[in-house]
Design a protein around this motif. Structure first.
Motif, mmCIF file in Angstrom:
data_model
loop_
_atom_site.group_PDB
_atom_site.id
_atom_site.type_symbol
_atom_site.label_atom_id
_atom_site.label_comp_id
_atom_site.label_asym_id
_atom_site.label_seq_id
_atom_site.Cartn_x
_atom_site.Cartn_y
_atom_site.Cartn_z
ATOM 1 N N CYS A 34 1.786 -43.033 3.483
ATOM 2 C CA CYS A 34 2.435 -41.839 2.938
ATOM 3 C C CYS A 34 3.324 -42.178 1.746
ATOM 4 O O CYS A 34 3.357 -41.438 0.744
ATOM 5 C CB CYS A 34 3.256 -41.145 4.022
ATOM 6 N N LEU A 35 4.033 -43.304 1.837
ATOM 7 C CA LEU A 35 4.912 -43.689 0.727
ATOM 8 C C LEU A 35 4.094 -44.048 -0.511
ATOM 9 O O LEU A 35 4.441 -43.656 -1.636
ATOM 10 C CB LEU A 35 5.792 -44.861 1.144
ATOM 11 N N ALA A 38 2.856 -40.859 -1.986
ATOM 12 C CA ALA A 38 3.903 -40.136 -2.712
ATOM 13 C C ALA A 38 4.133 -40.755 -4.084
ATOM 14 O O ALA A 38 4.298 -40.032 -5.084
ATOM 15 C CB ALA A 38 5.196 -40.148 -1.895
ATOM 16 N N THR A 49 3.378 -34.710 -3.901
ATOM 17 C CA THR A 49 4.438 -35.691 -3.712
ATOM 18 C C THR A 49 5.320 -35.342 -2.522
ATOM 19 O O THR A 49 5.610 -36.191 -1.662
ATOM 20 C CB THR A 49 5.297 -35.800 -4.988
ATOM 21 N N LEU A 53 5.995 -37.333 1.031
ATOM 22 C CA LEU A 53 7.339 -37.770 1.414
ATOM 23 C C LEU A 53 7.716 -37.244 2.796
ATOM 24 O O LEU A 53 8.327 -37.963 3.602
ATOM 25 C CB LEU A 53 8.359 -37.287 0.371
ATOM 26 N N PHE A 56 6.025 -39.355 5.295
ATOM 27 C CA PHE A 56 6.726 -40.641 5.458
ATOM 28 C C PHE A 56 7.957 -40.477 6.341
ATOM 29 O O PHE A 56 8.210 -41.301 7.228
ATOM 30 C CB PHE A 56 7.127 -41.173 4.090
#
Length: 359
Positions: A34-35, A38, A49, A53, A56
């Motif tokens: 996920c990071l 993003a 984005t 986030l 995450f």
């Protein structure tokens, strides 16, 4: 308890541990994906984005609650990698943006040009020589103030001052280190600059000498605080052994305490020098915006611009090759700071070998 019961309990514990480890790995991988998503979405300017986030945050929150140990390792790893990656991207960006200025003027020309005009934005002529000279002079003046006074202050606080005095002076020094640079610059310009102009009949407002003095006093608290921590870390047994052999307190400080703490003291001095080199607002407030070399060159009461003050004063109106030239000034600052860091590491390694009896 029978052998079968023990074996069953061990099996259940192993299965529980395996499930926990598997869950922790899944949460860690999901948080990392996920990071990365993003970051990629941010670079590509896509609308995903924020969802990445949020993913995450959810994965990290679940992992922290259910598999804290595994998630803690993952988050510390992500923080380390992110720091290195961000610094690397900033470095690459600065060099890429500076490349057109170096390509147009030439690396040698932009770093050594002394013929007039030195800085003509309309003609695309940019020489960093006046900026580098102003930075060098102000840094040398600041170092002359911050280095000896900083080390002396650190010795006084750590080795000479009574405990009651030390408990007052050390927090006061740390408070001084937190005062914004614009305050120092404003005081220097409104008070010291007016006094120097009247007493020495200077031709204009501001001077390299005044900027160096103000920046030196700004760097002084940082130098004192860092050097004092290094001196205080010297083992008491070394000092006591020196005194037991008949040395005076001054001889002990000079021959035992300072050499032992030299790496930390050097780091404090270099931190002060680094602040002097990178100081922006104080230099911008005190110095003028004329990009000229002092005449004569050694005239410290002359007025020119520094690398940082040039960036701060001109970036708002800069565009095209002018902006690239300011990035070139940033490259020079970057290389200078990296060089200072390498020198500091060399000095520290040399002192460790010397104190360890290896040379």
């Amino acid at each position: 308890m029978s052998e079968v019961t023990k074996r069953n309990q061990l099996t259940r514990l192993r299965e529980t541990f395996d499930d926990s480890a598997t869950g922790g790995v899944v949460a860690s991988v999901l948080a990392g994906v996920c990071l990365i998503g993003a970051f990629a979405s941010f670079l590509l300017s896509t609308p995903y984005t924020v969802p990445f986030l949020l993913g995450f945050v959810v994965a990290a929150g679940y992992g922290w609650v259910a598999h804290q140990a595994e998630m803690a390792r993952t988050l510390t790893f992500i923080a380390t990698v992110s720091t290195v990656a961000i610094l690397g991207l900033i470095t690459v960006y600065v060099f890429v943006e500076a490349a057109p200025a170096f390509a147009r003027m030439g690396v040698v020309e932009i770093l050594t040009r002394t013929e007039q005009p030195l800085w003509a934005t309309g003609r695309g002529i940019f020489s960093l020589v006046p900026l580098m000279w102003g930075t060098l002079v102000t840094t040398l003046i600041a170092t002359v103030i911050a280095a000896p006074f900083g080390v002396a202050g650190a010795l006084f606080i750590s080795e000479i001052a009574p405990r009651s005095v030390r408990e007052v002076i050390k927090p006061a020094v740390e408070v001084l280190a937190g005062i914004p640079s614009i305050v120092y610059g404003f005081i220097g310009f409104t008070v010291l600059n007016t006094w120097m102009t009247e007493k020495f009949v200077l031709p204009g407002q501001g001077s390299l000498f005044l900027a160096g003095v103000v920046i030196g006093f700004m760097a002084l608290p940082t130098t004192v605080s860092t050097a004092e921590d290094a001196i205080a870390a010297v083992p008491e047994s070394m000092k006591s052994g020196s005194l037991a052999l008949g040395s005076t307190e001054w001889q002990t400080m000079k021959s035992v305490t300072l050499p032992t703490a030299l790496s930390g003291v050097s780091a404090g001095v270099l931190l002060g020098v680094g602040r002097a080199i990178g100081e922006t607002m104080a230099a911008t407030v005190i110095l003028g915006t004329v990009v000229e070399l002092p005449d004569p060159l050694y005239d410290v009461f002359g007025n020119t611009i520094t690398l940082t003050s040039a960036i701060a004063a001109q970036y708002g109106s800069a565009h095209g090759i002018h902006m690239n030239a300011l990035f070139a000034a940033g490259v020079v600052l970057f290389v200078t700071v990296v060089g200072l860091s390498m020198i500091a590491q060399y000095v520290e390694a040399r002192m460790q070998r010397k104190l360890g009896g290896q040379e």
